[in-house]
Each structure stands twice: as C-alpha cells, then as structure tokens.
Enzyme design. Structure first.
Site, PDB file in Angstrom:
ATOM      1  N   HIS A 139       3.431   2.943  12.801  1.00 28.46           N
ATOM      2  CA  HIS A 139       3.201   4.206  13.082  1.00 28.46           C
ATOM      3  C   HIS A 139       2.805   5.040  13.604  1.00 28.46           C
ATOM      4  O   HIS A 139       2.079   5.777  14.856  1.00 28.46           O
ATOM      5  CB  HIS A 139       1.344   3.843  14.013  1.00 28.46           C
ATOM      6  CG  HIS A 139       0.074   2.456  12.518  1.00 28.46           C
ATOM      7  ND1 HIS A 139      -0.914   2.661  12.485  1.00 28.46           N
ATOM      8  CD2 HIS A 139       0.419   2.014  11.263  1.00 28.46           C
ATOM      9  CE1 HIS A 139      -1.416   0.990  11.320  1.00 28.46           C
ATOM     10  NE2 HIS A 139      -0.435   1.309  10.608  1.00 28.46           N
ATOM     11  N   HIS A 169       0.838  -1.190   0.320  1.00 34.97           N
ATOM     12  CA  HIS A 169      -0.594  -0.344  -0.172  1.00 34.97           C
ATOM     13  C   HIS A 169       1.031   0.841  -0.044  1.00 34.97           C
ATOM     14  O   HIS A 169       2.114   1.242   0.961  1.00 34.97           O
ATOM     15  CB  HIS A 169      -1.396   0.295   1.313  1.00 34.97           C
ATOM     16  CG  HIS A 169      -0.553  -0.065   2.098  1.00 34.97           C
ATOM     17  ND1 HIS A 169      -0.233   0.702   3.288  1.00 34.97           N
ATOM     18  CD2 HIS A 169      -0.645  -1.241   3.607  1.00 34.97           C
ATOM     19  CE1 HIS A 169       0.059   0.758   3.879  1.00 34.97           C
ATOM     20  NE2 HIS A 169       0.163  -0.819   4.493  1.00 34.97           N
ATOM     21  N   GLU A 185      -5.021   2.145   2.305  1.00 38.21           N
ATOM     22  CA  GLU A 185      -5.083   0.420   3.317  1.00 38.21           C
ATOM     23  C   GLU A 185      -4.697   1.207   4.375  1.00 38.21           C
ATOM     24  O   GLU A 185      -6.343   0.727   5.773  1.00 38.21           O
ATOM     25  CB  GLU A 185      -3.746   0.173   2.990  1.00 38.21           C
ATOM     26  CG  GLU A 185      -4.026  -1.672   4.041  1.00 38.21           C
ATOM     27  CD  GLU A 185      -3.497  -1.201   5.227  1.00 38.21           C
ATOM     28  OE1 GLU A 185      -3.570  -2.808   5.843  1.00 38.21           O
ATOM     29  OE2 GLU A 185      -3.073  -0.588   5.878  1.00 38.21           O
ATOM     30  N   GLU A 186      -4.761   2.110   5.306  1.00 38.78           N
ATOM     31  CA  GLU A 186      -4.383   2.765   6.789  1.00 38.78           C
ATOM     32  C   GLU A 186      -5.495   2.647   7.435  1.00 38.78           C
ATOM     33  O   GLU A 186      -6.133   2.966   8.470  1.00 38.78           O
ATOM     34  CB  GLU A 186      -3.584   3.603   6.911  1.00 38.78           C
ATOM     35  CG  GLU A 186      -2.084   3.290   6.482  1.00 38.78           C
ATOM     36  CD  GLU A 186      -1.556   2.680   7.271  1.00 38.78           C
ATOM     37  OE1 GLU A 186      -2.515   1.395   8.259  1.00 38.78           O
ATOM     38  OE2 GLU A 186      -0.634   1.229   7.307  1.00 38.78           O
ATOM     39  N   ASP A 218       6.077   0.751   6.942  1.00 39.79           N
ATOM     40  CA  ASP A 218       5.049   0.461   6.689  1.00 39.79           C
ATOM     41  C   ASP A 218       4.536   1.803   6.240  1.00 39.79           C
ATOM     42  O   ASP A 218       3.877   2.689   6.372  1.00 39.79           O
ATOM     43  CB  ASP A 218       4.096   0.907   8.375  1.00 39.79           C
ATOM     44  CG  ASP A 218       2.379   0.853   7.937  1.00 39.79           C
ATOM     45  OD1 ASP A 218       1.880  -0.263   6.887  1.00 39.79           O
ATOM     46  OD2 ASP A 218       1.787   0.339   8.820  1.00 39.79           O
ATOM     47  N   ASP A 262       3.493  -6.446   3.770  1.00 36.98           N
ATOM     48  CA  ASP A 262       2.765  -5.087   4.559  1.00 36.98           C
ATOM     49  C   ASP A 262       3.285  -5.711   6.080  1.00 36.98           C
ATOM     50  O   ASP A 262       2.108  -5.457   6.650  1.00 36.98           O
ATOM     51  CB  ASP A 262       1.020  -4.687   4.334  1.00 36.98           C
ATOM     52  CG  ASP A 262       0.820  -3.438   5.253  1.00 36.98           C
ATOM     53  OD1 ASP A 262       1.860  -2.939   4.978  1.00 36.98           O
ATOM     54  OD2 ASP A 262       0.054  -3.753   5.219  1.00 36.98           O
TER      55      ASP A 262
HETATM   56 ZN   LIG Z   1      -0.026  -1.578   6.709  1.00 39.25          ZN
END
Ligand SMILES: [Zn+2]
Length: 506
Positions: free
Chosen positions: A448, A303, A349-350, A315, A377
């Site tokens: 994140h 993603h 995606e998030e 990520d 991912d």
């Molecule tokens: Zn991800």
C-alpha cells in the site's frame, strides 16, 4: 542424491529463466533430467513404490514453462508499468479489466466480465506538519490519506494530538479526545503483526470520531520504511460521524511519540480527498472447462484493483499473473483436468469487497458446486507450502499430489489456514479453501505504498510461486476425491454479538 519420482531441475530451470539460454533447448533438457529421475525411482527405492497419484508428464508441462518462460513476470510488467495504479472506479481499473480480458483471449482461455458497482474514492491534495512550538521549529509529516477518509476544510485541520495504542485505550480516555486528533501508534515489526494492528487503521478513526475527535493519524502498518507512508482503507458507519484520517510514516510516528513525551503537540493536516458516486466496474472471469465433471468448480482468484499509490506489483499484480498463468498452462494441456478451473479477478478488494460480494451473489446457486477456492494475495514471494481449510481428511487427500511441489520448496502443509478477503463471502456456503503460501516476510515493506512497484518482485520467486499455483490448481481439479466441506462458521447466539473477552483478544 535423493531419488524422487519427480525430479524437477529447478536450478537449471531458474538459470534458464535468468535469460542465459534461449527457451528452446530448455525443454528437452528438463524432460531428459526428469525422465531419468523418474526411471531411476522405482529400482533405487528397493521396495516397490506405488505409482504416483498424478501424471509426471502433466507436472512437467505445468511447472517447466512456469519456471522457464517468464510469462507471469512479462504480464506483471504490462499490468504495473503499462497500466499502473488501478483503484476501483478509476479509468486505469477499467483498463486493467480490458487488459485481463484480452490476455485471457490471447491465451486461448474463455473469459468474460460480470458487473460490479464500486465505490469511487479519490485522493486529493494532502500534507501535514507538526507545528512549531517552544520545543521545535516544526516538521513536515509524510502522510497518505486513508481510503474512505473525508476531506478537511480547505484551510486544513489544526488540533492537539492524543496518542493511543489500542481501541481499549481510546475508550478509556472517554471525552478527553474531544476536539483532538487521535494518533494511533503501535509496535508492528513483522508481517504476522498485520492482523493484530489492522483494526487501528480500519476501525480506529470511526471509533475516535464517535468519541468526539476531529481527526486521526495512524502509524503505517509496515515492516520497513524509508519514510514511506502506507495507506489502506478505513471504514465509517453509515450515518455515523466521519473525520479526516491519514497514515503517517513510521519515522513520523516515532517523532510524534518522542515529542508527546515532552508535552503538548499540535499538528496541521490538509486532505482534499473526495467520494464520488459509485461507478460501474467488473470482475473478470475465465474458465477451463473440466473434462469429466465440468459442473464441479475449482476457483482460483486474485484482485485486479490496487491502491492509487505505487503500481500494485505485489498487491495484487503478482497474484493476478500467477492465476492467469496457471489457467494458460492448464488450458494448453493435451487433456483438461477432471473439473472446471475458474479464474476470478476480483474488483474492489482494497476498499469495499464489492466484487467478492457481487460474485457470491451472482453465483449463489453454484457455490455448493465450488469444490475448492483459492485467492493469491500475499505478494510475489517464493512459495513455502500449501494451506487448506476443509473438513476431516483434507491433508490426507491432497498429500499424494504434493510431490511436484517439493523441488519448488512448497511440498508441505502450512500451519496457516487457507483463506482470502475475496473468499470471505463463500465461507457460509462452506466452500473448501486451499492456497499456496508465499514468503511474505518483506511484503509489508512496500504494501500500500508508492514503493509497491515491479522492481520489488523477484522474477524467480514469482516464477516459482506461479509454478506452485499452477500445480496446486491442477491437483485440486484432477484428484479423484473431493475435499470434505468445512464446518459452517459459528452462528452468533444471543444478543451481545461479541463477548468482551473476544473483543479484547490479541
Ligand atoms: Zn491485496
């Protein structure tokens, strides 16, 4: 020294990767070593070993450059340092779309975009504090609003805190959380715990809102912390109550827990987040057309969006550059694989999976011809093995193609089933999934957070996982047989959708 039909001089390649020698001398050296290994293989084993199912020359052409050229890492630097955080709907997300298109074209890989409407959540001012009381002079809280959180009133939200460690515990409290801020605490300590506790962040605030709470604080889903909060999305029901929700650093969660053991604790939280109208965005699709069965598609994906903090290096920048590099190297082969290799860089995606749904809808008629799909991912760690989600006989079919992965440390099947959030809309079409499992033991240290930056990605680990991705993709696109499609997911029967046993499962 064990004799293998394909001896990858991984240590040599990795030395070269570190920059000691120019790339030019690497190729002959690598070829010579593996050619020697290959020649030695048949006589040394005594018994006539069957010819490998695959071409060693092709394996060298994919794995060698992935290990020595450093292209994936260079691309990751462009995406992270050059473009930065790229939350859906932002200008940077669109810049990432254009960057991906340009990069595929520079690689000689046909690419295009497909439209996706994405949510556009924007972080604002945010701060919080434990208010002073007779037991403390007060403390600032290190927090990040959760994606999807509404704002507080401009003057902030002040309330007493109630700690729970599960949704069941929250339900048991009933009306006792009315007017309070619910603090979701938990005991995540290793990467494997993520799935177990992610529901506290994803659904906890919505459940707390229904019970009358006025705010939610969630202990970061983390395996390490230097007082860095980990954001992520939280979901409220359409038309249901919404309350401001933020993640707090694990240190601050521990502080709250200690203080609550001694009596009431009041906190003040100010969140200035906003939800703008949906924005126009795109998935980026690229393709290397198959030479024999172009209608059969092996999909590889990652993603393109990231959270708005950090630069999404692990990520999912790492996954993006792995699949882009796999396509570049496969496109450079003298002969394309039997089937079409299609790359999808999903948007959103998030915080919405809108790109995943848009792809599955736009390509619904083609999904029966998607013969395998993968999403990388789980960060840029070193490869550990290969995973599958297919019908009977899948491992037997793929196993003869795993040998080139042995030197990369990924020549065995993982116990985990392959999958990926963006692949979930393909489950009902029974698309077989495969994956390269990477070492994600440190992934949730930075996941994140502000700290998910390029320096956290080891170039050699990334190169190895890129090499494994390129080979696994080629194998699925080239092997003569097809994976049997997995069983369809169980259809929920009867009115109660989820049994109490399942709902409280571990
Ligand atoms: Zn991800």
């Amino acid at each position: 020294m064990p004799v293998a039909t394909f001896v990858l001089p991984a240590s040599l390649a990795l030395q070269l990767l570190s920059g000691a020698a120019p790339a030019k001398p690497a190729a002959p050296a690598a070829t010579a070593v593996s050619a020697t290994g290959a020649k030695a293989a048949a006589p040394a084993t005594g018994a006539k070993a069957a010819a490998p199912a695959y071409s060693q020359a092709v394996a060298e052409k994919l794995i060698g450059p992935a290990l020595t050229e450093g292209q994936a890492y260079a691309r990751l630097a462009e995406l992270t340092d050059g473009i930065g955080p790229r939350l859906s709907g932002s200008e940077a997300a669109e810049a990432a779309v254009q960057w991906a298109l340009r990069s595929f074209k520079a690689d000689g890989v046909k690419a295009w975009t497909e439209p996706v409407k994405v949510p556009r959540w924007v972080r604002g001012e945010e701060r919080g504090e434990v208010l002073a009381s007779e037991r403390t002079r007060g403390h600032p809280l290190s927090l990040l609003a959760l994606g999807g959180s509404p704002p507080t009133a401009p003057e902030g939200l002040t309330a007493e805190v109630v700690e729970v460690t599960s949704l069941e515990e929250l339900a048991a409290l009933g009306g006792a959380v009315k007017g309070k801020i619910v603090f979701f605490n938990h005991t995540m300590s290793v990467a494997a715990d993520y799935g177990r506790f992610a529901g506290l962040r994803g659904r906890g605030p919505a459940v707390a809102a229904k019970a009358g709470a006025v705010g939610a604080l969630v202990r970061s889903l983390a395996t390490a912390s230097l007082r860095t909060p980990h954001t992520g999305s939280t979901r409220f029901e359409d038309g249901g109550p919404r309350i401001p929700a933020a993640s707090i650093a694990t240190e601050d969660a521990d502080l709250l827990h200690r203080m609550l053991a001694g009596g009431a604790v009041r906190v003040k939280v100010v969140l200035g987040s906003s939800e703008l109208p949906d924005a126009d965005s795109h998935n980026v699709i690229a393709e290397v057309r198959g030479r024999e069965k172009p209608q059969e598609i092996v999909l590889i994906s990652a993603h393109l969006d990231s959270w708005d903090v950090g630069t999404g290096a692990h990520d999912d920048g790492a996954g993006v550059v792995m699949v882009m590099e796999a396509a570049r190297l496969i496109a450079k082969l003298p002969q394309a694989p039997r089937r079409t290799v299609r790359v999808v860089l999903f948007m959103n995606e998030e915080n919405g999976l809108r790109g995943a749904r848009a792809y599955a809808e736009a390509h619904a008629a083609e999904l029966p011809r998607h013969v395998a799909a993968m999403e990388m991912d789980a960060g840029g760690g070193r490869p550990l093995g290969v995973s599958l989600r297919a019908g009977a006989g899948g491992q037997e079919l793929v196993r003869p193609w795993l040998k080139p992965l042995v030197a990369l440390g990924a020549g065995t099947f993982s116990a985990r089933e392959a999958g990926g959030a963006d692949l979930s809309p393909m489950v009902s079409a029974r698309v077989p999934f495969f994956g390269v499992e990477v070492d994600s033991s440190r992934y949730f240290d930075v996941h994140h957070t502000m700290a998910d930056t390029l320096d956290k990605v080891d170039p050699q680990d990334l190169a190895r996982s890129t090499a494994a991705t390129a080979w696994a993709t080629y194998a699925l696109a080239e092997m003569p047989g097809l994976l049997v499609r997995p069983e369809p997911p169980p259809v929920p029967s009867g009115p109660p959708a989820v049994s109490p046993a399942k709902a409280s499962g571990h």
